[in-house]
Structures are given as C-alpha cells and as structure tokens.
Design a protein around this motif. Sequence first.
Motif, PDB file in Angstrom:
ATOM      1  N   GLN A 133       1.016   2.680   6.962  1.00  0.00           N
ATOM      2  CA  GLN A 133       1.237   4.016   7.228  1.00  0.00           C
ATOM      3  C   GLN A 133       2.379   4.694   6.135  1.00  0.00           C
ATOM      4  O   GLN A 133       1.908   5.552   5.457  1.00  0.00           O
ATOM      5  N   ALA A 134       3.259   3.597   5.630  1.00  0.00           N
ATOM      6  CA  ALA A 134       4.219   3.976   4.551  1.00  0.00           C
ATOM      7  C   ALA A 134       3.371   4.409   3.332  1.00  0.00           C
ATOM      8  O   ALA A 134       3.776   5.290   2.538  1.00  0.00           O
ATOM      9  N   VAL A 135       2.813   3.227   3.046  1.00  0.00           N
ATOM     10  CA  VAL A 135       1.852   3.457   1.643  1.00  0.00           C
ATOM     11  C   VAL A 135       0.960   4.705   1.789  1.00  0.00           C
ATOM     12  O   VAL A 135       0.768   5.455   0.964  1.00  0.00           O
ATOM     13  N   ASP A 136       0.138   5.065   2.765  1.00  0.00           N
ATOM     14  CA  ASP A 136      -0.550   6.202   3.055  1.00  0.00           C
ATOM     15  C   ASP A 136       0.180   7.285   3.005  1.00  0.00           C
ATOM     16  O   ASP A 136      -0.200   8.439   2.029  1.00  0.00           O
ATOM     17  N   TYR A 137       1.278   7.405   3.505  1.00  0.00           N
ATOM     18  CA  TYR A 137       2.123   8.576   3.474  1.00  0.00           C
ATOM     19  C   TYR A 137       2.413   8.970   2.125  1.00  0.00           C
ATOM     20  O   TYR A 137       2.267  10.085   1.678  1.00  0.00           O
ATOM     21  N   VAL A 138       2.933   8.106   1.488  1.00  0.00           N
ATOM     22  CA  VAL A 138       3.564   8.233  -0.053  1.00  0.00           C
ATOM     23  C   VAL A 138       2.251   8.831  -1.043  1.00  0.00           C
ATOM     24  O   VAL A 138       2.526   9.658  -1.680  1.00  0.00           O
ATOM     25  N   ALA A 160      -0.732  -2.928  -4.335  1.00  0.00           N
ATOM     26  CA  ALA A 160      -0.345  -4.258  -4.663  1.00  0.00           C
ATOM     27  C   ALA A 160       0.794  -4.745  -3.662  1.00  0.00           C
ATOM     28  O   ALA A 160       0.819  -5.711  -3.252  1.00  0.00           O
ATOM     29  N   GLN A 161       1.843  -3.800  -3.358  1.00  0.00           N
ATOM     30  CA  GLN A 161       2.671  -4.158  -2.269  1.00  0.00           C
ATOM     31  C   GLN A 161       2.035  -4.497  -0.963  1.00  0.00           C
ATOM     32  O   GLN A 161       2.434  -5.224  -0.154  1.00  0.00           O
ATOM     33  N   GLU A 162       1.132  -3.353  -0.514  1.00  0.00           N
ATOM     34  CA  GLU A 162       0.634  -3.521   0.681  1.00  0.00           C
ATOM     35  C   GLU A 162      -0.155  -4.767   0.832  1.00  0.00           C
ATOM     36  O   GLU A 162      -0.296  -5.642   1.795  1.00  0.00           O
ATOM     37  N   ARG A 212      11.112  -6.161   3.405  1.00  0.00           N
ATOM     38  CA  ARG A 212      10.063  -5.546   2.353  1.00  0.00           C
ATOM     39  C   ARG A 212       9.405  -4.332   2.901  1.00  0.00           C
ATOM     40  O   ARG A 212       9.367  -3.247   2.493  1.00  0.00           O
ATOM     41  N   VAL A 213       9.080  -4.406   4.344  1.00  0.00           N
ATOM     42  CA  VAL A 213       8.253  -3.425   4.936  1.00  0.00           C
ATOM     43  C   VAL A 213       9.462  -2.374   4.936  1.00  0.00           C
ATOM     44  O   VAL A 213       9.142  -0.876   5.014  1.00  0.00           O
ATOM     45  N   GLU A 214      10.629  -2.428   5.354  1.00  0.00           N
ATOM     46  CA  GLU A 214      11.698  -1.514   5.396  1.00  0.00           C
ATOM     47  C   GLU A 214      11.857  -0.834   4.451  1.00  0.00           C
ATOM     48  O   GLU A 214      12.073   0.354   4.442  1.00  0.00           O
ATOM     49  N   ALA A 215      11.935  -1.649   3.249  1.00  0.00           N
ATOM     50  CA  ALA A 215      12.180  -0.825   1.817  1.00  0.00           C
ATOM     51  C   ALA A 215      10.920   0.082   1.591  1.00  0.00           C
ATOM     52  O   ALA A 215      11.300   1.097   1.222  1.00  0.00           O
ATOM     53  N   LEU A 216       9.871  -0.410   1.913  1.00  0.00           N
ATOM     54  CA  LEU A 216       8.734   0.910   1.781  1.00  0.00           C
ATOM     55  C   LEU A 216       8.885   1.911   2.696  1.00  0.00           C
ATOM     56  O   LEU A 216       8.506   2.992   2.307  1.00  0.00           O
TER      57      LEU A 216
END
Length: 297
Positions: A133-138, A160-162, A212-216
């Motif tokens: 969700q974080a990656v898709d939003y950005v 790559a992070q995901e 790492r998830v929280e950083a995203l």
Amino acid sequence: MHHVVVDPEVPAEVAELFRRNGPLLSRIRAGWTPEPHSGSSKLAVRALQVCGALAGLLLLGVVLVAQGGQIFLFVAALFLFVAVIGHLAAKEPLEPETYEYDVYRQARWYEGRYLLPEDFDHSAELLRERTRQAVDYVLGSEVNGKGMLDDVRNSVMLPAQEWEISRLLAKLSALRGEHRDLARGGGSPEVFAAMEPLERALIASEAAVVARVEALERYAGHVADAERALRAQEQIELLRSRLPRYEELLAETGADAFAVPEIDGLSRDAARLEQALRDSVRSAQEAFRYLDGPAET
C-alpha cells in the motif's frame, strides 16, 4: 486477492503474466503440470502423411516410366500430390503453445523470483500488505507523476524495496513455521532452552523488517502531506485566476470600497501554501534518502 510479488528484475511482460495468474502459480507450486502438448504429436502424424504420399508418388512414377515413359501422367500425379499436401496443411493447423503451458514454462524458468500468498504467515502477510500500500500510494501520487519527487529513482528503488521486504518476510515465515512445528513436537527442557535464542532471533528479525516497513510508511505519509498541499495550492490558484471577475463586479456595482479583505489575502494564502508544498516535498525527499541505504540481506 491472490497477490503475487515479483522480483523487479524479471521482465515486465513475465511479471504481469505472473500477477494475473496467482492461482495457477499456486497449482504449479503444488506439483501441477500441464497436459502434454499435442502439437508435436500432430507434427509427427503430418510428417508420416507427407512421407506416405511422397512414397506413393515415387512408386507411381517408377511404374509409369516402366510402362513406356508416360511422363504426362506422372506430371498429373505430381499436381495431385501438391494438392494433397496443401489439403493436409490447411485441414488442421498445428496448435500454438497453450496459455497454461506458457505460465508453467515461465514459472519454472523464474523459480524463486516470485512469491505467493502461501509464502507468508498471517503476521508477515499484514506487513507485506502495508508495504504494498505504501509503495502503490507513492508511485500513484500526483506529486510523483509531476516529477516533484525523484520519480525515476522512486520507480526503481521502491519496487526493489517491496521485493526485498517481501523476500525477508517469506524467509521469516518459513523459519517461524519450522520453529512452531518443533515446539509442538515437544522435547526436553534442554531442547526448549536451545530454542530460546532462535526465537529471540526471529523476534529481532521481525522487528528489523517492521522498521523498514514503517520507514516506507513515513515516506508515504510525507508524500500524502505534499499531495494535500498541492491540491490546496491548485484550488487557491484557481480562485486567484477568478479574482479579476470579482473585482470587476465590485467596481460595476459601486461596492469596491467594501471589498472584503479576504480577497486581497488570496495571494498571501497562495504564498503560504506554496511554501508548505515545498516543505512537504523536502520532507518527503529526506525520508526517501533515509530509505536509500545499502540493502540488507
């Protein structure tokens, strides 16, 4: 939803094929194989038909020549042979590879480069979904699409992070499952004592992945702030573009002396929002730089 996580290094067309066929990939993972492809058997039958017709033609030519060189009959037979071959070719064309076979072939070739829902336990699945969700939003944000963020690096680094987070979560899920199975199997106090450091290692590893998830998510939060500032700025700019019409109306009605101060304050509001937008983008870029560190393995 049967979400498939794919290594960003996999070709885009193959990655899309995997994402559309999660249930089929699960069946392949469980040992399913497609039916033997019928094209090769049909090709063999077709070859036998052609060889038989050719042998018959040669035999007819030998007989005709032996009976007095009736070459015109041989030519007629040759035309008949060409017609038969054309009929065989058009009668039932060879089937292309089936869709399922193509998925199977790509899945075998890229084994280990995609992850399925069954690779994650419940806790890991929740973290994986938060990551997605974080990656898709950005990546789907307006500020990213307009290039106000580092959209090129986002498009490379965030997938790559995901993938890296998902890969670690899958490994963590597998080890946790083995640990639970061993614990359920019982054992001596010495065995349980030996398992305690391993359990602490699992907890520490999960905490590192959560960080790492929280950083995203923090990065996505800064992007959300920039989105709100951008929309507000666009609305204020729209109001500013309409200001001359209001001023004209006030002048024509003789009410220009009573113009409300808020109209004159539109420029100040726009300037404040523009600064807020710059601050939000700067905060997002700083959060991005925090993410852009050496990948952990």
